[in-house]
Design a protein around this motif. Structure first.
Motif, mmCIF file in Angstrom:
data_model
loop_
_atom_site.group_PDB
_atom_site.id
_atom_site.type_symbol
_atom_site.label_atom_id
_atom_site.label_comp_id
_atom_site.label_asym_id
_atom_site.label_seq_id
_atom_site.Cartn_x
_atom_site.Cartn_y
_atom_site.Cartn_z
ATOM 1 N N CYS A 141 0.824 -1.211 0.000
ATOM 2 C CA CYS A 141 0.000 0.000 0.000
ATOM 3 C C CYS A 141 0.859 1.263 0.000
ATOM 4 O O CYS A 141 0.516 2.256 -0.653
ATOM 5 C CB CYS A 141 -0.935 -0.004 1.210
ATOM 6 S SG CYS A 141 -2.288 -1.180 1.064
ATOM 7 N N VAL A 145 0.269 3.565 -3.191
ATOM 8 C CA VAL A 145 -0.433 4.831 -2.975
ATOM 9 C C VAL A 145 0.561 5.986 -2.869
ATOM 10 O O VAL A 145 0.580 6.891 -3.716
ATOM 11 C CB VAL A 145 -1.319 4.758 -1.718
ATOM 12 C CG1 VAL A 145 -2.020 6.090 -1.494
ATOM 13 C CG2 VAL A 145 -2.349 3.647 -1.859
ATOM 14 N N VAL A 221 -5.051 3.224 -8.531
ATOM 15 C CA VAL A 221 -4.695 4.527 -7.971
ATOM 16 C C VAL A 221 -4.371 5.521 -9.084
ATOM 17 O O VAL A 221 -4.788 6.688 -9.039
ATOM 18 C CB VAL A 221 -3.506 4.386 -7.004
ATOM 19 C CG1 VAL A 221 -2.998 5.753 -6.561
ATOM 20 C CG2 VAL A 221 -3.899 3.560 -5.793
ATOM 21 N N VAL A 224 -7.592 6.731 -10.662
ATOM 22 C CA VAL A 224 -8.281 7.671 -9.769
ATOM 23 C C VAL A 224 -7.587 9.030 -9.800
ATOM 24 O O VAL A 224 -8.245 10.083 -9.864
ATOM 25 C CB VAL A 224 -8.333 7.116 -8.338
ATOM 26 C CG1 VAL A 224 -8.877 8.169 -7.371
ATOM 27 C CG2 VAL A 224 -9.204 5.868 -8.284
ATOM 28 N N SER A 256 -11.006 5.806 -2.960
ATOM 29 C CA SER A 256 -10.207 4.612 -2.673
ATOM 30 C C SER A 256 -10.897 3.714 -1.651
ATOM 31 O O SER A 256 -11.050 2.500 -1.867
ATOM 32 C CB SER A 256 -8.819 5.019 -2.171
ATOM 33 O OG SER A 256 -8.142 5.815 -3.125
ATOM 34 N N SER A 259 -14.168 2.225 -2.956
ATOM 35 C CA SER A 259 -13.957 1.136 -3.908
ATOM 36 C C SER A 259 -13.716 -0.177 -3.189
ATOM 37 O O SER A 259 -14.254 -1.228 -3.580
ATOM 38 C CB SER A 259 -12.773 1.467 -4.815
ATOM 39 O OG SER A 259 -12.960 2.699 -5.476
ATOM 40 N N SER A 307 -13.847 3.810 -7.895
ATOM 41 C CA SER A 307 -13.031 3.059 -8.852
ATOM 42 C C SER A 307 -13.551 1.639 -9.033
ATOM 43 O O SER A 307 -13.487 0.817 -8.112
ATOM 44 C CB SER A 307 -11.570 3.023 -8.383
ATOM 45 O OG SER A 307 -10.801 2.191 -9.218
ATOM 46 N N MET A 310 -10.473 -0.973 -8.777
ATOM 47 C CA MET A 310 -10.094 -1.367 -7.428
ATOM 48 C C MET A 310 -11.180 -2.227 -6.796
ATOM 49 O O MET A 310 -10.889 -3.181 -6.059
ATOM 50 C CB MET A 310 -9.836 -0.124 -6.570
ATOM 51 C CG MET A 310 -9.183 -0.413 -5.233
ATOM 52 S SD MET A 310 -8.816 1.087 -4.280
ATOM 53 C CE MET A 310 -7.583 1.863 -5.313
#
Length: 631
Positions: A141, A145, A221, A224, A256, A259, A307, A310
């Motif tokens: 992550c 991200v 990501v 988005v 995020s 999703s 999203s 995701m």
């Protein structure tokens, strides 16, 4: 004689490619109201039929060549399917140079995001190595991200300042919006070829899981971020206030988290249906439920402006944890095979189309309009600076991995630190691919003519040049390969049961046709890893596992630790009682060991569910390493 054979083969191959490309040419030249196929169904358009046949031929040829190319793989060279698909698409486009491609560009982005990407991400979640994925979840992550955000701003703002000083053309030097859009689309990594090599060589599970997990979440990501930057105001005089930046950041978080929640809810819905509504259904019904619910999660997420990419990935993750264990044996196998087939067809189609569009975007005389003006302009200065900044922005992985290692201070945490060699490989694996290409086609700014060719060249550079260097770089960095065959490092000292399991695993690797089922081997492998790591589980992890087993799994299904323990007990007892005569003599059958096996299942807190398919592609035994490893 050999030269004549070569010449004949080359001519036949060229004719085949020309025949495959001709339907595409017919499609490009078609006019409204095209005539139906003579003597055929009036509802079937002849041009659509031809282009479908041509594209299907290319997919078939790519599959055949991909399997044949596996025989050429070695420690220094690996031919992946994506490179073959790109090459075939490029060769098929040769007869079409100079035609009008706008109709394809106008519709591909819709087809890509609506039909091609969802199967790829769903299969990635459904066949996920959950244990290794969540073990490295913090690193995944952080890189997916924070790393994507850093890469986007470093690349986007770097190009903006270069354009502002008139060093490059192709990016608006008055407004950073265009640079940030370009940075977000180029931050989407797609290391399919690299992952194929890593899976074939069976590298360290930490390295494989981080590269794989980052690439999957990073794609969502990046999309988005791209959509977030599209909402920024246009114009040359732009000033983004702190409140606007905060609103964009909050929107990013909402999208995020929303999703993930949507994907998890739909995944649990499929588990509830297969557990409580359609229990013990026919395999085709079970697979239909799994695929339908997964695709609905994508559609619903997109409808509420979060999203879908995701969402469908995490829907697949939840299904692999709960739904899969509610399916029959045939249903489970069919679901895996169908999901993998759909993902493979989508990947191959995307790369063929990408190869088909190389010439029209980089050669002026292949993309000119009726007035003779080129639709795309390839500026090598823009391309060069973009590649340099892509490599520099990707270097954020060193800083982020250093921060992660700094936070790991306890004895066990220090053992899970990311080594510098792995950091180098994670940086090297940041290839660009299908997501970047599809996002570039959706870009409608004034510099579209510069951006699309630049994206195409960067994808070619990273996939063809850097992608083919994966195996040599692994060798150069001396990163361990075929790690699953080394069991001597397993710190197991708890008596004859675990020595017996270790002997079972070792024997399977040394004797490919031993008759030991793959699922039994994975269960034994899992027990070994659990025994060596059970003392390091966090309190939060133990609480979640008890909550999951006590409340969630009884309601919607899934394999409990007690189920796994009983499977292990049955498996080991069957080998102990001599049902498999292929076991080596050193696994002695004595009363003490039989008593230990009978008193298995081990304590429930010592076991957690594992899936036989959740490991990255395991290296085949030494006698079978030349087989096709797939993507």
């Amino acid at each position: 004689g050999w030269s004549r054979v070569q010449g004949s083969t080359l001519r036949n191959f060229t004719v085949f490619l020309s025949l495959s490309a001709q339907p595409m040419l017919d499609w490009l030249q078609q006019t409204p109201g095209a005539t139906p196929a003579p003597g055929g169904d009036d509802v079937i358009d002849i041009n659509t039929s031809k282009v479908t046949a041509g594209f299907t031929s290319l997919v078939l040829l790519s599959t055949i060549l991909g399997n044949l190319a596996q025989k050429l793989n070695n420690d220094y060279w690996y031919t992946n399917d994506s490179l073959i698909a790109i090459s075939l698409g490029f060769l098929a486009s040769l007869p079409l140079c100079g035609e009008n491609y706008s109709s394809i560009h106008g519709s591909f982005d819709t087809v890509f995001f609506l039909f091609l990407v969802p199967p790829i991400l769903f299969e990635a979640g459904f066949a996920l190595n959950q244990k290794d994925f969540f073990k490295n979840f913090a690193a995944i992550c952080t890189l997916a991200v924070c790393g994507t955000l850093l890469s986007t701003f470093i690349l986007g703002l770097g190009l903006f300042f270069l354009a502002k000083e008139n060093y490059i053309k192709g990016i608006n030097g008055q407004n950073p919006k265009e640079g940030l859009l370009f940075g977000s689309m180029m931050s989407a990594t797609d290391p399919i070829g690299t992952l194929a090599v890593m899976g074939s060589l069976d590298v360290d599970t930490q390295l494989y899981s981080i590269v794989f997990g980052e690439s999957v979440i990073n794609d969502a990501v990046a999309v988005v971020l791209f959509q977030t930057f599209l909402s920024l105001p246009d114009g040359n005089d732009i000033s983004i206030s702190s409140s606007q930046a905060l609103d964009a950041f909050v929107n990013f978080l909402i999208v995020s988290i929303g999703s993930v929640v949507v994907g998890a809810l739909f995944g649990m819905l499929s588990a509830f249906i297969t557990k409580r509504v359609i229990k013990d259904g026919a395999p085709h019904s079970e697979v239909t439920i799994v695929l339908s619910v997964a695709y609905l999660s994508f559609i619903f997420a997109d409808a509420i402006k979060v999203s879908g990419l995701m969402s469908i990935f995490f829907c697949g993750v939840i299904m692999s944890h709960y739904t899969k264990y509610n399916l029959s044996h045939d249903g489970k196998e069919t679901a895996h095979n169908v999901a993998r087939t759909l993902a493979y067809l989508s990947e191959t189609s995307v790369f063929i189309f990408f190869g088909f569009n190389i010439l029209p975007t980089i050669l002026p005389h292949c993309n000119s309009n009726k007035q003779g003006e080129p639709k795309f302009v390839l500026d090598w200065c823009f391309v060069g600076w973009s590649i340099v900044l892509c490599l520099i922005s990707r270097a954020n992985v060193f800083f982020l991995c250093w921060l992660l290692n700094t936070c790991k201070r306890s004895g066990h945490a220090q053992e899970t630190r990311i080594s510098f060699k792995n950091m180098l490989m994670i940086w090297f694996a940041g290839l660009r691919g299908a997501i970047a290409f599809a996002l570039s086609l959706t870009f409608q700014g004034p510099n579209r003519t510069y951006i699309i060719p630049c994206v195409v060249v960067i994808i070619l550079f990273t996939n063809v040049f850097l992608g083919q260097l994966t195996a040599p770089v692994l060798r150069l960095l001396k990163i361990p390969t075929f790690v699953s065959q080394d069991h001597g490092a397993n710190p197991i000292t708890r008596g004859s049961i675990f020595l017996r399991i270790d002997s079972l695993i070792t024997y399977q690797h040394e004797t490919p046709n031993s008759g030991i089922e793959r699922e039994h081997l994975d269960l034994a492998h899992h027990l070994m890893s659990q025994e060596s790591s059970k003392a390091h589980r966090s309190k939060l992890h133990r609480i979640w596992r008890r909550l999951d087993d006590k409340y969630i799994k009884p309601l919607i299904g899934g394999r409990t630790r007690e189920d796994l323990a009983n499977e292990l007990k049955k498996t080991l007892l069957s080998f102990h009682d001599g049902s498999n005569s292929a076991l080596p003599d050193e696994t002695s059958q004595n009363a003490t060991e039989h008593e230990e096996l009978t008193n298995l299942p081990l304590r429930l807190e010592e076991i957690e569910p594992a899936d036989a398919r959740t490991r990255p592609p395991t290296s085949p035994p030494p006698a079978a390493r030349g087989e096709n490893a797939g993507l």
